[in-house]
Motif scaffolding. Sequence first.
Motif, mmCIF file in Angstrom:
data_model
loop_
_atom_site.group_PDB
_atom_site.id
_atom_site.type_symbol
_atom_site.label_atom_id
_atom_site.label_comp_id
_atom_site.label_asym_id
_atom_site.label_seq_id
_atom_site.Cartn_x
_atom_site.Cartn_y
_atom_site.Cartn_z
ATOM 1 N N PRO A 74 0.819 -1.222 0.000
ATOM 2 C CA PRO A 74 0.000 0.000 0.000
ATOM 3 C C PRO A 74 0.851 1.270 0.000
ATOM 4 O O PRO A 74 1.379 1.670 1.030
ATOM 5 C CB PRO A 74 -0.805 -0.123 1.288
ATOM 6 N N LEU A 75 0.977 1.889 -1.143
ATOM 7 C CA LEU A 75 1.734 3.142 -1.261
ATOM 8 C C LEU A 75 0.814 4.321 -1.007
ATOM 9 O O LEU A 75 -0.223 4.456 -1.638
ATOM 10 C CB LEU A 75 2.359 3.251 -2.649
ATOM 11 N N VAL A 76 1.219 5.188 -0.060
ATOM 12 C CA VAL A 76 0.456 6.387 0.266
ATOM 13 C C VAL A 76 1.438 7.542 0.335
ATOM 14 O O VAL A 76 2.382 7.512 1.135
ATOM 15 C CB VAL A 76 -0.288 6.227 1.614
ATOM 16 N N ASN A 77 1.262 8.555 -0.502
ATOM 17 C CA ASN A 77 2.172 9.708 -0.528
ATOM 18 C C ASN A 77 3.629 9.263 -0.590
ATOM 19 O O ASN A 77 4.486 9.764 0.151
ATOM 20 C CB ASN A 77 1.946 10.618 0.677
ATOM 21 N N ALA A 78 3.926 8.318 -1.451
ATOM 22 C CA ALA A 78 5.234 7.657 -1.501
ATOM 23 C C ALA A 78 6.319 8.562 -2.070
ATOM 24 O O ALA A 78 6.114 9.252 -3.057
ATOM 25 C CB ALA A 78 5.143 6.389 -2.336
ATOM 26 N N LEU A 79 7.500 8.505 -1.437
ATOM 27 C CA LEU A 79 8.693 9.150 -1.976
ATOM 28 C C LEU A 79 9.298 8.302 -3.096
ATOM 29 O O LEU A 79 9.890 8.819 -4.027
ATOM 30 C CB LEU A 79 9.738 9.342 -0.876
ATOM 31 N N GLN A 113 18.020 10.146 6.607
ATOM 32 C CA GLN A 113 17.257 11.164 7.324
ATOM 33 C C GLN A 113 16.126 11.637 6.414
ATOM 34 O O GLN A 113 16.362 12.027 5.274
ATOM 35 C CB GLN A 113 18.176 12.328 7.686
ATOM 36 N N LEU A 114 14.883 11.574 6.930
ATOM 37 C CA LEU A 114 13.707 12.007 6.182
ATOM 38 C C LEU A 114 12.937 13.056 6.971
ATOM 39 O O LEU A 114 13.005 13.089 8.203
ATOM 40 C CB LEU A 114 12.748 10.830 5.952
ATOM 41 N N ARG A 115 12.172 13.866 6.276
ATOM 42 C CA ARG A 115 11.221 14.752 6.949
ATOM 43 C C ARG A 115 10.198 13.872 7.651
ATOM 44 O O ARG A 115 9.776 12.841 7.119
ATOM 45 C CB ARG A 115 10.510 15.676 5.958
ATOM 46 N N ASN A 116 9.782 14.266 8.823
ATOM 47 C CA ASN A 116 8.855 13.480 9.625
ATOM 48 C C ASN A 116 7.526 13.229 8.914
ATOM 49 O O ASN A 116 6.871 12.220 9.144
ATOM 50 C CB ASN A 116 8.621 14.178 10.969
ATOM 51 N N ASN A 117 7.126 14.129 8.045
ATOM 52 C CA ASN A 117 5.863 13.964 7.330
ATOM 53 C C ASN A 117 6.012 13.156 6.040
ATOM 54 O O ASN A 117 5.057 12.990 5.289
ATOM 55 C CB ASN A 117 5.230 15.324 7.039
ATOM 56 N N GLY A 118 7.226 12.670 5.773
ATOM 57 C CA GLY A 118 7.446 11.819 4.610
ATOM 58 C C GLY A 118 7.532 12.548 3.283
ATOM 59 O O GLY A 118 7.457 11.922 2.230
ATOM 60 N N LEU A 155 -0.429 7.430 7.064
ATOM 61 C CA LEU A 155 -0.149 8.805 6.666
ATOM 62 C C LEU A 155 0.776 8.839 5.453
ATOM 63 O O LEU A 155 0.594 9.641 4.553
ATOM 64 C CB LEU A 155 0.467 9.583 7.829
ATOM 65 N N PHE A 156 1.807 7.995 5.451
ATOM 66 C CA PHE A 156 2.617 7.791 4.254
ATOM 67 C C PHE A 156 3.255 6.419 4.302
ATOM 68 O O PHE A 156 3.472 5.851 5.375
ATOM 69 C CB PHE A 156 3.664 8.899 4.032
ATOM 70 N N SER A 157 3.510 5.873 3.150
ATOM 71 C CA SER A 157 4.227 4.603 3.026
ATOM 72 C C SER A 157 4.972 4.623 1.702
ATOM 73 O O SER A 157 4.474 5.133 0.698
ATOM 74 C CB SER A 157 3.273 3.415 3.101
ATOM 75 N N THR A 158 6.179 4.095 1.731
ATOM 76 C CA THR A 158 7.036 4.178 0.556
ATOM 77 C C THR A 158 7.989 2.995 0.500
ATOM 78 O O THR A 158 8.337 2.420 1.529
ATOM 79 C CB THR A 158 7.833 5.505 0.571
ATOM 80 N N PHE A 159 8.376 2.635 -0.707
ATOM 81 C CA PHE A 159 9.522 1.747 -0.862
ATOM 82 C C PHE A 159 10.769 2.549 -0.510
ATOM 83 O O PHE A 159 10.792 3.778 -0.644
ATOM 84 C CB PHE A 159 9.673 1.277 -2.320
ATOM 85 N N PHE A 160 11.821 1.858 -0.085
ATOM 86 C CA PHE A 160 13.111 2.510 0.081
ATOM 87 C C PHE A 160 14.179 1.534 -0.363
ATOM 88 O O PHE A 160 14.388 0.490 0.262
ATOM 89 C CB PHE A 160 13.376 2.939 1.529
ATOM 90 N N GLY A 161 14.842 1.862 -1.467
ATOM 91 C CA GLY A 161 15.888 0.976 -1.935
ATOM 92 C C GLY A 161 16.523 1.436 -3.223
ATOM 93 O O GLY A 161 16.014 2.304 -3.925
ATOM 94 N N GLY A 162 17.641 0.807 -3.513
ATOM 95 C CA GLY A 162 18.373 1.072 -4.741
ATOM 96 C C GLY A 162 18.283 -0.118 -5.678
ATOM 97 O O GLY A 162 17.278 -0.818 -5.708
ATOM 98 N N ASN A 163 19.373 -0.370 -6.396
ATOM 99 C CA ASN A 163 19.371 -1.358 -7.465
ATOM 100 C C ASN A 163 19.580 -2.793 -6.991
ATOM 101 O O ASN A 163 19.593 -3.710 -7.802
ATOM 102 C CB ASN A 163 20.432 -0.999 -8.504
#
Length: 161
Positions: free
Chosen positions: A4-9, A92-97, A33-41
């Motif tokens: 579930p992606l929500v406001n994803a970076l 380091q990310l902004r708290n609001n994503g 509030l937000f959910s995102t993948f985080f990764g590279g190659n």
Amino acid sequence: TGFPLVNALQSSFGGGTQDGVIMKFTPSIGSILFSTFFGGNADDACFVANINPITGDLFVAGATASNNLPGNTSGVIDPSFNGGVADGFITQLRNNGTAIIRTTYQGTAGIDLIYGIKFDRMGFPYIMGTTTGNWTVVNAAFSNVFGGNNAKQFISFELFL
């Protein structure tokens, strides 16, 4: 698929067989509030998160086999993947994503994993983890030298400039 992606970076899978994920919920955990993948190659894993008490920013740490993690690497301790199977990382990310502020690798030529992140009262992060490499010990009142080489567990003070 189906995450579930929500406001994803990062709205698409980065690569390898797994990406880390970062999610923030309402206090009642009734909605995302937000959910995102985080990764590279390559393969990535997010193991721990904590809020900086001074800035309110979210810090996420874990391990990666990627040489291209998202986030600005200028002015960080270690801007490049160090080789081996996995390096630790701190992001380091902004708290609001809404933004990734910066990312640093932390590792050796071995396998390096970050399992803990805490802050002192001034907002400086400390990381804890394990390594199969030779972790550099600098300005330490104590170091555990086991078997004549650097220990395989570490606590490190991270200064983000």
